[in-house]
Design a protein around this motif. Structure first.
Motif, mmCIF file in Angstrom:
data_model
loop_
_atom_site.group_PDB
_atom_site.id
_atom_site.type_symbol
_atom_site.label_atom_id
_atom_site.label_comp_id
_atom_site.label_asym_id
_atom_site.label_seq_id
_atom_site.Cartn_x
_atom_site.Cartn_y
_atom_site.Cartn_z
ATOM 1 N N THR A 1 -5.379 5.608 10.022
ATOM 2 C CA THR A 1 -4.309 6.506 9.576
ATOM 3 C C THR A 1 -4.780 7.194 8.294
ATOM 4 O OG1 THR A 1 -3.252 4.868 8.139
ATOM 5 C CG2 THR A 1 -2.532 4.919 10.458
ATOM 6 N N LYS A 2 -4.111 8.265 7.931
ATOM 7 C CA LYS A 2 -4.460 8.963 6.693
ATOM 8 C C LYS A 2 -4.253 8.046 5.506
ATOM 9 C CE LYS A 2 -3.681 13.258 4.130
ATOM 10 N NZ LYS A 2 -4.219 12.692 2.938
ATOM 11 N N GLU A 3 -3.207 7.258 5.513
ATOM 12 C CA GLU A 3 -2.928 6.343 4.411
ATOM 13 C C GLU A 3 -4.034 5.297 4.263
ATOM 14 O OE1 GLU A 3 -0.626 7.155 6.839
ATOM 15 O OE2 GLU A 3 0.392 8.593 5.533
ATOM 16 N N GLU A 4 -4.458 4.731 5.409
ATOM 17 C CA GLU A 4 -5.538 3.742 5.374
ATOM 18 C C GLU A 4 -6.839 4.372 4.852
ATOM 19 O OE1 GLU A 4 -6.755 0.375 8.459
ATOM 20 O OE2 GLU A 4 -7.475 2.357 9.107
ATOM 21 N N HIS A 5 -7.116 5.580 5.329
ATOM 22 C CA HIS A 5 -8.299 6.308 4.860
ATOM 23 C C HIS A 5 -8.236 6.540 3.357
ATOM 24 C CE1 HIS A 5 -10.079 10.168 3.599
ATOM 25 N NE2 HIS A 5 -11.113 9.780 4.321
ATOM 26 N N ASP A 6 -7.076 6.980 2.865
ATOM 27 C CA ASP A 6 -6.940 7.311 1.443
ATOM 28 C C ASP A 6 -7.041 6.085 0.541
ATOM 29 O OD1 ASP A 6 -6.646 9.917 2.260
ATOM 30 O OD2 ASP A 6 -4.490 10.017 1.871
ATOM 31 N N ARG A 7 -6.760 4.904 1.057
ATOM 32 C CA ARG A 7 -6.911 3.669 0.276
ATOM 33 C C ARG A 7 -8.372 3.242 0.178
ATOM 34 N NH1 ARG A 7 -2.317 1.907 3.215
ATOM 35 N NH2 ARG A 7 -3.693 0.765 4.607
ATOM 36 N N SER A 8 -9.230 3.802 1.015
ATOM 37 C CA SER A 8 -10.654 3.412 1.040
ATOM 38 C C SER A 8 -11.313 3.642 -0.281
ATOM 39 C CB SER A 8 -11.411 4.200 2.099
ATOM 40 O OG SER A 8 -10.867 3.965 3.371
#
Length: 154
Positions: free
Chosen positions: A147-154
């Protein structure tokens, strides 16, 4: 070439070499696609004296397994990764090169060193070790997430 040498000296990447040295390599100037130049030392002879570190690159299977289910991706290309890694003072003489203004050597890892990509792979891998959904391949970092949220937490 003079401007690039000055820039590298100002950035504390190279310095004037003094005293006798058993290693002096020729300088190779490589044009970059953006119009800039990269100064490379022809390290053919010194490379024979370097001990390989053998930090393997991830295989395509490992990368594909990491990316399974990911739909969001970012690639970060680290600028001049080699020049971010310092050389021990006792190793700098191996990187001595000749210019029209005298001898210089690198204080940081030069392009052309056979061990460079392995060292970058290892150092960046160590920095990213605790990070989720990121993988480095040499001087590139790939961030991903389902998800975009998971990606942005990377």
């Amino acid at each position: 070439m003079e401007a690039k040498l000055k820039q590298l000296e100002d950035q504390d990447i190279i310095e004037q070499a003094t005293g006798p040295t058993p290693w002096v390599s020729p300088l190779v100037i490589v044009d970059k696609p953006n119009g800039d130049v990269r100064l490379c030392v022809n390290m053919c002879k010194p490379n024979k004296a370097l001990c390989r570190t053998h930090h393997p690159y991830p295989t395509s299977e490992e990368i594909l397994q990491d990316l399974k289910g990911a739909k969001f991706f970012s690639k970060i290309d680290l600028k001049e990764c080699y020049h971010q890694i310092g050389l021990a003072e006792s190793s700098r003489h191996l990187t001595t090169f000749k210019t029209h203004v005298g001898l210089c050597h690198y204080k940081h890892l030069p392009y052309g060193a056979s061990v460079g990509s392995e060292i970058c792979q290892h150092v960046i891998g160590q920095v990213l070790e605790e990070c989720q959904n990121v993988r480095n391949i040499a001087d590139n970092i790939l961030a991903h997430g389902t998800t975009k949220e998971e990606h942005d937490r990377s």
